[in-house]
Design a protein around this motif. Structure first.
Motif, PDB file in Angstrom:
ATOM      1  N   ARG A  39       0.848  -1.195   0.000  1.00 56.63           N
ATOM      2  CA  ARG A  39       0.000   0.000   0.000  1.00 56.63           C
ATOM      3  C   ARG A  39       0.880   1.241   0.000  1.00 56.63           C
ATOM      4  O   ARG A  39       1.851   1.332   0.760  1.00 56.63           O
ATOM      5  CB  ARG A  39      -0.896   0.015   1.235  1.00 56.63           C
ATOM      6  CG  ARG A  39      -1.975  -1.043   1.232  1.00 56.63           C
ATOM      7  CD  ARG A  39      -2.907  -0.921   2.433  1.00 56.63           C
ATOM      8  NE  ARG A  39      -2.224  -0.990   3.721  1.00 56.63           N
ATOM      9  CZ  ARG A  39      -1.908  -2.107   4.352  1.00 56.63           C
ATOM     10  NH1 ARG A  39      -2.213  -3.263   3.814  1.00 56.63           N
ATOM     11  NH2 ARG A  39      -1.298  -2.090   5.516  1.00 56.63           N
ATOM     12  N   GLU A  40       0.511   2.179  -0.824  1.00 55.53           N
ATOM     13  CA  GLU A  40       1.262   3.435  -0.902  1.00 55.53           C
ATOM     14  C   GLU A  40       1.088   4.234   0.392  1.00 55.53           C
ATOM     15  O   GLU A  40       0.000   4.273   0.961  1.00 55.53           O
ATOM     16  CB  GLU A  40       0.767   4.252  -2.094  1.00 55.53           C
ATOM     17  CG  GLU A  40       1.647   5.421  -2.408  1.00 55.53           C
ATOM     18  CD  GLU A  40       1.296   6.076  -3.734  1.00 55.53           C
ATOM     19  OE1 GLU A  40       1.674   7.244  -3.907  1.00 55.53           O
ATOM     20  OE2 GLU A  40       0.659   5.416  -4.578  1.00 55.53           O
ATOM     21  N   LEU A  41       2.175   4.828   0.834  1.00 61.18           N
ATOM     22  CA  LEU A  41       2.143   5.671   2.029  1.00 61.18           C
ATOM     23  C   LEU A  41       2.250   7.135   1.624  1.00 61.18           C
ATOM     24  O   LEU A  41       2.898   7.453   0.611  1.00 61.18           O
ATOM     25  CB  LEU A  41       3.333   5.330   2.941  1.00 61.18           C
ATOM     26  CG  LEU A  41       3.374   3.936   3.541  1.00 61.18           C
ATOM     27  CD1 LEU A  41       4.710   3.690   4.229  1.00 61.18           C
ATOM     28  CD2 LEU A  41       2.227   3.753   4.524  1.00 61.18           C
ATOM     29  N   PRO A  42       1.674   8.030   2.405  1.00 56.20           N
ATOM     30  CA  PRO A  42       1.902   9.444   2.126  1.00 56.20           C
ATOM     31  C   PRO A  42       3.401   9.747   2.323  1.00 56.20           C
ATOM     32  O   PRO A  42       4.076   9.097   3.116  1.00 56.20           O
ATOM     33  CB  PRO A  42       1.057  10.173   3.166  1.00 56.20           C
ATOM     34  CG  PRO A  42       0.608   9.149   4.142  1.00 56.20           C
ATOM     35  CD  PRO A  42       0.824   7.801   3.553  1.00 56.20           C
ATOM     36  N   ARG A  43       3.918  10.704   1.617  1.00 56.80           N
ATOM     37  CA  ARG A  43       5.351  11.012   1.657  1.00 56.80           C
ATOM     38  C   ARG A  43       5.852  11.205   3.087  1.00 56.80           C
ATOM     39  O   ARG A  43       6.949  10.777   3.435  1.00 56.80           O
ATOM     40  CB  ARG A  43       5.633  12.286   0.809  1.00 56.80           C
ATOM     41  CG  ARG A  43       7.074  12.739   0.824  1.00 56.80           C
ATOM     42  CD  ARG A  43       7.960  11.665   0.174  1.00 56.80           C
ATOM     43  NE  ARG A  43       9.356  12.050   0.144  1.00 56.80           N
ATOM     44  CZ  ARG A  43      10.284  11.625   1.005  1.00 56.80           C
ATOM     45  NH1 ARG A  43       9.966  10.828   1.980  1.00 56.80           N
ATOM     46  NH2 ARG A  43      11.536  11.994   0.892  1.00 56.80           N
ATOM     47  N   SER A  44       5.047  11.769   3.942  1.00 61.80           N
ATOM     48  CA  SER A  44       5.463  12.017   5.325  1.00 61.80           C
ATOM     49  C   SER A  44       5.643  10.723   6.123  1.00 61.80           C
ATOM     50  O   SER A  44       6.289  10.716   7.167  1.00 61.80           O
ATOM     51  CB  SER A  44       4.453  12.919   6.030  1.00 61.80           C
ATOM     52  OG  SER A  44       3.186  12.288   6.057  1.00 61.80           O
ATOM     53  N   ALA A  45       5.076   9.608   5.628  1.00 60.55           N
ATOM     54  CA  ALA A  45       5.145   8.338   6.352  1.00 60.55           C
ATOM     55  C   ALA A  45       6.213   7.388   5.790  1.00 60.55           C
ATOM     56  O   ALA A  45       6.348   6.268   6.266  1.00 60.55           O
ATOM     57  CB  ALA A  45       3.776   7.657   6.327  1.00 60.55           C
ATOM     58  N   TRP A  46       6.966   7.836   4.772  1.00 66.56           N
ATOM     59  CA  TRP A  46       8.011   6.981   4.210  1.00 66.56           C
ATOM     60  C   TRP A  46       9.051   6.687   5.280  1.00 66.56           C
ATOM     61  O   TRP A  46       9.309   7.500   6.164  1.00 66.56           O
ATOM     62  CB  TRP A  46       8.689   7.655   3.037  1.00 66.56           C
ATOM     63  CG  TRP A  46       7.846   7.730   1.791  1.00 66.56           C
ATOM     64  CD1 TRP A  46       6.512   7.505   1.684  1.00 66.56           C
ATOM     65  CD2 TRP A  46       8.297   8.092   0.492  1.00 66.56           C
ATOM     66  NE1 TRP A  46       6.098   7.701   0.399  1.00 66.56           N
ATOM     67  CE2 TRP A  46       7.176   8.059  -0.354  1.00 66.56           C
ATOM     68  CE3 TRP A  46       9.521   8.445  -0.031  1.00 66.56           C
ATOM     69  CZ2 TRP A  46       7.268   8.358  -1.713  1.00 66.56           C
ATOM     70  CZ3 TRP A  46       9.617   8.745  -1.377  1.00 66.56           C
ATOM     71  CH2 TRP A  46       8.497   8.695  -2.211  1.00 66.56           C
ATOM     72  N   PRO A  51       8.735   3.580   0.343  1.00 68.42           N
ATOM     73  CA  PRO A  51       7.563   4.447   0.243  1.00 68.42           C
ATOM     74  C   PRO A  51       6.231   3.717   0.377  1.00 68.42           C
ATOM     75  O   PRO A  51       5.179   4.317   0.196  1.00 68.42           O
ATOM     76  CB  PRO A  51       7.700   5.017  -1.169  1.00 68.42           C
ATOM     77  CG  PRO A  51       8.314   3.889  -1.942  1.00 68.42           C
ATOM     78  CD  PRO A  51       9.270   3.232  -0.981  1.00 68.42           C
ATOM     79  N   ARG A  52       6.290   2.435   0.661  1.00 70.38           N
ATOM     80  CA  ARG A  52       5.060   1.661   0.730  1.00 70.38           C
ATOM     81  C   ARG A  52       5.050   0.803   1.983  1.00 70.38           C
ATOM     82  O   ARG A  52       6.095   0.423   2.495  1.00 70.38           O
ATOM     83  CB  ARG A  52       4.910   0.772  -0.504  1.00 70.38           C
ATOM     84  CG  ARG A  52       4.903   1.586  -1.812  1.00 70.38           C
ATOM     85  CD  ARG A  52       4.697   0.721  -3.020  1.00 70.38           C
ATOM     86  NE  ARG A  52       3.363   0.170  -3.118  1.00 70.38           N
ATOM     87  CZ  ARG A  52       2.311   0.782  -3.652  1.00 70.38           C
ATOM     88  NH1 ARG A  52       2.432   1.996  -4.127  1.00 70.38           N
ATOM     89  NH2 ARG A  52       1.147   0.193  -3.713  1.00 70.38           N
TER      90      ARG A  52
END
Length: 175
Positions: A39-46, A51-52
């Motif tokens: 699942r893709e994560l928002p950039r702030s959660a990388w 990034p996923r």
């Protein structure tokens, strides 16, 4: 770099799951399978992991909903999934020695024999130490040790290697 990592994972993961599934079938786990979820994560959660959010899900049979492997697989299933994964990873796995304690819990007969054969395959690329109570698994080992708990004033545990007639006798005792 994040896109390249995602592409590489998305290309390798289904193939890995398929190959692990083949090994799980050898372990007589029916039609159980691993399913890759990303699942893709928002950039702030990388994170350093990418990034996923990635997870291996486990489906114990057709029509079942895949769920997180660590939460729904039994101890025996989890051990056998790990064993299947290690066989698939082979020499690419950076771990030299693998210890399996009770990977054969709750199995017997043809499943025990299948498990022994997969462990033997794994021993081609790793040092494998297996704690077992099953003769079918023990006979596949290159070396056989017996663990004995000795009672006495000071209880202790011993480990002794058996070979030749002593090994035959120990396997017979296990049977």
């Amino acid at each position: 770099a994040a896109r390249a990592l995602t592409r590489a994972r998305d290309a390798a993961a289904p193939r890995f799951c398929r190959e692990v599934g083949k090994q799980m079938a050898r372990l007589e786990m029916g039609r159980a399978e691993l399913v890759w979820e990303s699942r893709e994560l928002p950039r702030s959660a990388w994170t350093d992991a990418g990034p996923r959010s990635c997870e291996l899900l486990y489906r114990s049979g057709p029509g079942m909903t895949p769920r997180p492997l660590g939460r729904i697989a039994s101890g025996g299933e989890l051990s056998r999934v790990m064993l299947a994964s290690k066989v698939v990873l082979g020499e690419a796995d950076g771990v030299d020695t693998l210890v399996f304690d009770e990977v054969d819990a709750g199995v017997g007969g043809s499943v025990a024999r299948a498990l022994a054969l997969v462990l033997a395959d794994l021993a081609r690329t790793h040092q494998v130490i297996v704690v077992t109570h099953l003769a079918q698994v023990a006979v596949m080992g290159e070396r056989h040790y017996v663990v004995e708990k000795l009672d006495g004033e000071v209880p202790r545990t011993t480990l002794r290697q058996v070979s030749g007639d002593a090994r035959v006798a120990e396997v017979a005792r296990m049977l």
